[in-house]
Motif scaffolding. Structure first.
Motif, PDB file in Angstrom:
ATOM      1  N   THR A   1     -21.257   6.544   5.141  1.00  0.00           N
ATOM      2  CA  THR A   1     -22.059   7.754   5.059  1.00  0.00           C
ATOM      3  C   THR A   1     -23.062   7.844   3.996  1.00  0.00           C
ATOM      4  OG1 THR A   1     -20.244   8.857   3.910  1.00  0.00           O
ATOM      5  CG2 THR A   1     -20.017   8.769   6.165  1.00  0.00           C
TER       6      THR A   1
ATOM      7  N   MET B   1     -22.577   6.474   0.173  1.00  0.00           N
ATOM      8  CA  MET B   1     -23.352   5.633  -0.514  1.00  0.00           C
ATOM      9  C   MET B   1     -23.953   6.180  -1.799  1.00  0.00           C
ATOM     10  SD  MET B   1     -25.464   4.452   3.168  1.00  0.00           S
ATOM     11  CE  MET B   1     -26.837   3.828   2.137  1.00  0.00           C
TER      12      MET B   1
ATOM     13  N   GLY C   1     -11.432   2.959  -3.877  1.00  0.00           N
ATOM     14  CA  GLY C   1     -11.648   4.316  -4.160  1.00  0.00           C
ATOM     15  C   GLY C   1     -11.493   5.531  -3.373  1.00  0.00           C
TER      16      GLY C   1
ATOM     17  N   GLU D   1     -18.335   8.034  -7.541  1.00  0.00           N
ATOM     18  CA  GLU D   1     -17.113   7.619  -6.985  1.00  0.00           C
ATOM     19  C   GLU D   1     -16.215   8.718  -6.703  1.00  0.00           C
ATOM     20  OE1 GLU D   1     -15.701   3.582  -7.526  1.00  0.00           O
ATOM     21  OE2 GLU D   1     -17.103   3.238  -9.201  1.00  0.00           O
ATOM     22  N   GLY D   2     -16.593   9.927  -6.317  1.00  0.00           N
ATOM     23  CA  GLY D   2     -15.736  10.873  -5.761  1.00  0.00           C
ATOM     24  C   GLY D   2     -14.940  11.679  -7.158  1.00  0.00           C
TER      25      GLY D   2
ATOM     26  N   THR E   1     -15.504   2.732   4.194  1.00  0.00           N
ATOM     27  CA  THR E   1     -16.106   1.217   4.225  1.00  0.00           C
ATOM     28  C   THR E   1     -16.184   0.614   2.833  1.00  0.00           C
ATOM     29  OG1 THR E   1     -18.544   1.646   4.040  1.00  0.00           O
ATOM     30  CG2 THR E   1     -17.561   1.679   6.153  1.00  0.00           C
ATOM     31  N   GLY E   2     -15.794   1.471   1.761  1.00  0.00           N
ATOM     32  CA  GLY E   2     -15.725   1.004   0.534  1.00  0.00           C
ATOM     33  C   GLY E   2     -14.881  -0.096   0.244  1.00  0.00           C
TER      34      GLY E   2
ATOM     35  N   TRP F   1     -10.919  -0.569   4.307  1.00  0.00           N
ATOM     36  CA  TRP F   1     -11.501  -1.350   5.269  1.00  0.00           C
ATOM     37  C   TRP F   1     -11.073  -2.777   5.039  1.00  0.00           C
ATOM     38  CZ3 TRP F   1     -14.338  -5.787   5.864  1.00  0.00           C
ATOM     39  CH2 TRP F   1     -15.224  -5.951   6.840  1.00  0.00           C
TER      40      TRP F   1
ATOM     41  N   VAL G   1      -9.066   6.654 -10.205  1.00  0.00           N
ATOM     42  CA  VAL G   1     -10.465   6.001  -9.560  1.00  0.00           C
ATOM     43  C   VAL G   1     -11.633   5.839 -10.721  1.00  0.00           C
ATOM     44  CG1 VAL G   1     -12.393   5.767  -7.981  1.00  0.00           C
ATOM     45  CG2 VAL G   1     -10.173   6.304  -7.054  1.00  0.00           C
TER      46      VAL G   1
ATOM     47  N   ALA H   1     -24.855   2.754  -3.642  1.00  0.00           N
ATOM     48  CA  ALA H   1     -24.793   1.771  -2.801  1.00  0.00           C
ATOM     49  C   ALA H   1     -26.196   0.859  -3.001  1.00  0.00           C
ATOM     50  CB  ALA H   1     -24.613   1.924  -1.434  1.00  0.00           C
TER      51      ALA H   1
ATOM     52  N   HIS I   1     -26.971 -10.923  -3.067  1.00  0.00           N
ATOM     53  CA  HIS I   1     -28.544 -10.451  -3.249  1.00  0.00           C
ATOM     54  C   HIS I   1     -29.069 -11.238  -4.438  1.00  0.00           C
ATOM     55  CE1 HIS I   1     -26.574  -7.600  -0.466  1.00  0.00           C
ATOM     56  NE2 HIS I   1     -25.711  -7.359  -1.568  1.00  0.00           N
TER      57      HIS I   1
ATOM     58  N   GLY J   1     -27.313  -2.943  -1.347  1.00  0.00           N
ATOM     59  CA  GLY J   1     -27.621  -3.611   0.008  1.00  0.00           C
ATOM     60  C   GLY J   1     -28.733  -4.557  -0.038  1.00  0.00           C
TER      61      GLY J   1
ATOM     62  N   GLU K   1     -22.451  -3.508  -7.223  1.00  0.00           N
ATOM     63  CA  GLU K   1     -22.785  -2.516  -6.322  1.00  0.00           C
ATOM     64  C   GLU K   1     -21.585  -1.859  -5.530  1.00  0.00           C
ATOM     65  OE1 GLU K   1     -25.404  -4.120  -3.212  1.00  0.00           O
ATOM     66  OE2 GLU K   1     -23.817  -5.569  -2.371  1.00  0.00           O
TER      67      GLU K   1
ATOM     68  N   GLY L   1     -23.317  10.228   1.952  1.00  0.00           N
ATOM     69  CA  GLY L   1     -22.438  10.755   0.783  1.00  0.00           C
ATOM     70  C   GLY L   1     -21.634   9.542  -0.020  1.00  0.00           C
TER      71      GLY L   1
HETATM   72  P1  FAD Z   1     -15.866   5.630   1.443  1.00  0.00           P
HETATM   73  O1  FAD Z   1     -15.628   4.227   1.477  1.00  0.00           O
HETATM   74  O2  FAD Z   1     -15.459   6.750   2.127  1.00  0.00           O
HETATM   75  O3  FAD Z   1     -16.007   5.914  -0.149  1.00  0.00           O
HETATM   76  C1  FAD Z   1     -16.489   5.159  -1.160  1.00  0.00           C
HETATM   77  C2  FAD Z   1     -16.092   5.884  -2.562  1.00  0.00           C
HETATM   78  O4  FAD Z   1     -17.074   7.152  -2.659  1.00  0.00           O
HETATM   79  C3  FAD Z   1     -14.488   6.483  -2.710  1.00  0.00           C
HETATM   80  O5  FAD Z   1     -14.530   6.440  -4.184  1.00  0.00           O
HETATM   81  C4  FAD Z   1     -14.924   7.929  -2.346  1.00  0.00           C
HETATM   82  O6  FAD Z   1     -13.933   8.742  -3.017  1.00  0.00           O
HETATM   83  C5  FAD Z   1     -16.254   8.273  -2.680  1.00  0.00           C
HETATM   84  N1  FAD Z   1     -17.062   9.418  -1.567  1.00  0.00           N
HETATM   85  C6  FAD Z   1     -17.299   8.936  -0.494  1.00  0.00           C
HETATM   86  N2  FAD Z   1     -17.837  10.059   0.118  1.00  0.00           N
HETATM   87  C7  FAD Z   1     -17.952  11.148  -0.885  1.00  0.00           C
HETATM   88  C8  FAD Z   1     -18.682  12.279  -0.978  1.00  0.00           C
HETATM   89  N3  FAD Z   1     -19.083  12.943   0.035  1.00  0.00           N
HETATM   90  N4  FAD Z   1     -18.330  12.889  -2.226  1.00  0.00           N
HETATM   91  C9  FAD Z   1     -18.008  12.301  -3.427  1.00  0.00           C
HETATM   92  N5  FAD Z   1     -17.578  11.207  -3.341  1.00  0.00           N
HETATM   93  C10 FAD Z   1     -17.498  10.328  -2.055  1.00  0.00           C
HETATM   94  N6  FAD Z   1     -22.104  -1.914  -0.295  1.00  0.00           N
HETATM   95  C11 FAD Z   1     -23.467  -2.307  -0.967  1.00  0.00           C
HETATM   96  O7  FAD Z   1     -23.593  -1.473  -1.914  1.00  0.00           O
HETATM   97  N7  FAD Z   1     -24.155  -3.172  -0.586  1.00  0.00           N
HETATM   98  C12 FAD Z   1     -23.817  -3.758   0.792  1.00  0.00           C
HETATM   99  O8  FAD Z   1     -24.739  -4.640   1.064  1.00  0.00           O
HETATM  100  C13 FAD Z   1     -22.548  -3.568   1.505  1.00  0.00           C
HETATM  101  N8  FAD Z   1     -22.353  -3.988   2.708  1.00  0.00           N
HETATM  102  C14 FAD Z   1     -21.084  -3.880   3.217  1.00  0.00           C
HETATM  103  C15 FAD Z   1     -20.996  -4.340   4.458  1.00  0.00           C
HETATM  104  C16 FAD Z   1     -19.733  -4.254   5.109  1.00  0.00           C
HETATM  105  C17 FAD Z   1     -19.184  -4.994   6.351  1.00  0.00           C
HETATM  106  C18 FAD Z   1     -18.654  -3.376   4.540  1.00  0.00           C
HETATM  107  C19 FAD Z   1     -17.320  -3.080   5.238  1.00  0.00           C
HETATM  108  C20 FAD Z   1     -18.915  -2.688   3.148  1.00  0.00           C
HETATM  109  C21 FAD Z   1     -20.098  -2.915   2.598  1.00  0.00           C
HETATM  110  N9  FAD Z   1     -20.513  -2.058   1.586  1.00  0.00           N
HETATM  111  C22 FAD Z   1     -21.737  -2.526   0.807  1.00  0.00           C
HETATM  112  C23 FAD Z   1     -19.610  -1.238   0.764  1.00  0.00           C
HETATM  113  C24 FAD Z   1     -19.740   0.253   1.539  1.00  0.00           C
HETATM  114  O9  FAD Z   1     -20.219   0.111   2.709  1.00  0.00           O
HETATM  115  C25 FAD Z   1     -20.296   1.007   0.557  1.00  0.00           C
HETATM  116  O10 FAD Z   1     -19.589   0.917  -0.926  1.00  0.00           O
HETATM  117  C26 FAD Z   1     -20.642   2.564   0.911  1.00  0.00           C
HETATM  118  O11 FAD Z   1     -21.434   3.114   0.052  1.00  0.00           O
HETATM  119  C27 FAD Z   1     -19.400   3.367   1.126  1.00  0.00           C
HETATM  120  O12 FAD Z   1     -19.736   4.556   1.806  1.00  0.00           O
HETATM  121  P2  FAD Z   1     -18.589   5.140   2.610  1.00  0.00           P
HETATM  122  O13 FAD Z   1     -19.189   6.409   3.174  1.00  0.00           O
HETATM  123  O14 FAD Z   1     -17.877   4.399   3.716  1.00  0.00           O
HETATM  124  O15 FAD Z   1     -17.791   5.651   1.427  1.00  0.00           O
END
Ligand code: FAD
Ligand code: 2HG
Ligand code: ZN
Length: 465
Positions: free
Chosen positions: A145, A149, A78, A205-206, A73-74, A32, A461, A154, A382, A156, A421, A147
């Motif tokens: 997602t 999160m 990772g 983290e996967g 969105t990570g 992202w 990772v 996560a 936060h 927030g 976080e 998952g």
């Molecule tokens: P991804 O980015 O796809 O993956 C993140 C990690 O999780 C990777 O290591 C991946 O391998 C692993 N993973 C993903 N899915 C799985 C699965 N099903 N099983 C095992 N491993 C998996 N984060 C916060 O904590 N607080 C916030 O306030 C916050 N605000 C944000 C705002 C914006 C605009 C953006 C872009 C990001 C923000 N984030 C925040 C970060 C992000 O959204 C979080 O980290 C979210 O939890 C990632 O979810 P994802 O599904 O996009 O995971």
């Protein structure tokens, strides 16, 4: 299909769900922020837990690394390939986005079982008419997602009252690196029957397993939400306002700070009017949720804390209806996308004890200026979680940079952490030793080799190579 692994993935999920075309892969290969990513051998999109297990088996048999990915969105790299590397020899991105089931709400237990690929927004929209909500909220809600999160634990904007994802996850189903599928989705409040595998997956983290489903605690939806945006002349006044209102208002659920430079950037990016007059250096955004007149209660707590005699408070706006509450939140929620539009920024997500926040905020500008002259520092986060996001514009966003060492050392020196976080991912793996002892890292590696003995899940990772 020339590539044997890709051929076996096609056998598992069908040709429509194995993406090999570079134009189609790119959205899964670049993170992202634009700072991380590289070419993948292919992207595979399994549609069920059995398909995830078959994908893991095929990759294990061929010793091909898998990168689990949810909404991508990570913020720590990772969920995307390491790169740069030649396509066709690299990793498989396993996208969970087709794991979309949402079971009926268990209203008596206050729980729900969802597929790992369900986005936070989709679950929020499903729960709202039923009088429930998720508890955790993030600005990335439309993409993140459940998952992902859970995998990042996560946080927030509602952690203050509702905790992080760790507290939400009461059960999980996952395909481990061994290829075994573990399912524990009963969500029993009392269940003293051994290791907490779901808890182990939270924040992993996967690296241990691909989460395919989650059992989550959900909360009754509050009747009212209110917000206040308070403009101050300095961080100390912003923190004192948050602490004072928190003490007086049991329904406070959010306490966020944003520095003046970031609010100005959000205004410029989104063409928003100034929320208050003057040029405050720090803003604090407070959110309350509950059954009563939340706007009135918030205004009263604010008056008692930051009345006319309070030092450093310039102005405050309180909102009690949905659109006006949302309008105030924009100055905070849209910070990340505004920084991305101006960047890409270099991101450092730190936490320190709340008692050390003022010392961190006072020291960080000089620390940055010393090793990244010309960088523009934006700080928000936060505040009552002690979690601040330092974003730097004008510094390269990828690779190593001395500014990371300096800012992370500062946080650790104050008793804090290098990852509040967002996780460790690829971005912070070389700093893990600052906050985890050799004995802890050895224990991490022992868990990793038990659940992923071939090391095919997200190599590189979290744990340094
Ligand atoms: P991804 O980015 O796809 O993956 C993140 C990690 O999780 C990777 O290591 C991946 O391998 C692993 N993973 C993903 N899915 C799985 C699965 N099903 N099983 C095992 N491993 C998996 N984060 C916060 O904590 N607080 C916030 O306030 C916050 N605000 C944000 C705002 C914006 C605009 C953006 C872009 C990001 C923000 N984030 C925040 C970060 C992000 O959204 C979080 O980290 C979210 O939890 C990632 O979810 P994802 O599904 O996009 O995971
Ligand atoms: C937030 O709190 C997110 O908005 C993102 O955690 C922080 O962009 C960032 O640095
Ligand atoms: Zn955050």
């Amino acid at each position: 299909v020339a590539d044997a692994v890709v051929g076996s993935l096609v056998d598992v999920v069908g040709p429509g769900h194995v993406l090999t075309d570079a134009d189609v892969r790119v959205g899964y290969e670049q993170d992202w922020t634009g700072a991380f990513g590289g070419p993948a051998r292919a992207v595979v999109r399994p549609g069920s837990t059995a398909e995830v297990a078959a994908v893991v088996d095929a990759c294990r048999a061929a010793s091909v690394p898998i990168i689990p990915q949810g909404g991508n969105t990570g913020l720590v790299g990772g969920g995307v390939p390491e790169g740069p590397g030649p396509p066709g020899r690299g990793e498989i991105v396993l996208s969970t986005r087709r794991l979309q089931t949402i079971d009926p709400v268990d209203a008596a237990a206050g729980q729900i079982t969802v597929g790992a690929g369900v986005t936070l927004l989709a679950l929020q929209e499903r729960l709202a008419p039923l009088g429930f909500e998720v508890g955790v909220d993030l600005a990335s809600r439309s993409g993140a997602t459940l998952g992902g999160m859970a995998a990042t634990n996560a946080g927030g904007t509602r952690v203050l009252r509702h905790g992080t994802m760790r507290g939400r996850v009461v059960g999980a189903e996952a395909v481990l690196g061994t290829g075994a599928t573990v399912t524990h989705l009963r969500g029993l409040t009392k269940d003293t029957t051994g290791y907490d595998l779901a808890g182990l997956l939270v924040g992993s983290e996967g690296t241990l397993g691909v989460i395919t489903a989650l059992r989550l605690v959900i909360d009754p939806r509050p009747a009212q939400r209110a917000a206040a945006l308070v403009a101050t002349t300095g961080f100390d006044a912003a923190l004192a306002t948050a602490v004072g209102v928190h003490r007086r208002l049991p329904t406070l659920e959010a306490a966020e700070v944003v520095d003046g430079a970031t609010v100005e950037l959000v205004m410029a990016t989104l063409d928003l009017p100034p929320p208050v007059a003057g040029h405050p250096t720090w803003y604090v955004l407070l959110g309350a949720a509950g059954p009563g007149d939340e706007a009135e209660d918030l205004a009263r707590a604010l008056d008692a804390t930051a009345g006319p005699s309070a030092v450093g408070v310039i102005d405050a706006v309180v909102a009690g209806d949905g659109p006006r509450v949302d309008a105030l939140w924009r100055y905070r929620d849209r910070a990340t996308e505004s920084l991305a539009a101006a960047g890409p920024p270099r991101k450092l997500d730190v936490s320190v004890p709340v008692s050390a926040l003022a010392a961190f905020v006072a020291a960080v500008p000089d620390a940055v200026a010393r090793c990244a002259p010309g960088a523009v520092l934006h700080v928000f986060g936060h505040v009552l979680d002690g979690n601040l996001h330092c974003n730097l514009l004008g510094v390269p966003s990828g690779g190593g940079h001395r500014v990371d060492d300096v800012v992370l050392d500062l946080a650790v020196g104050l008793g804090g952490s290098i990852g509040g976080e967002h996780g460790i991912g690829r971005a912070k793996r070389s700093f893990l030793h600052l906050v985890r002892s050799p004995a802890e890292i050895d224990a991490f590696r022992a868990v990793k080799s038990a659940l992923d003995p071939a090391g095919i899940l997200n190599p590189g990772v979290l744990l340094p190579a």
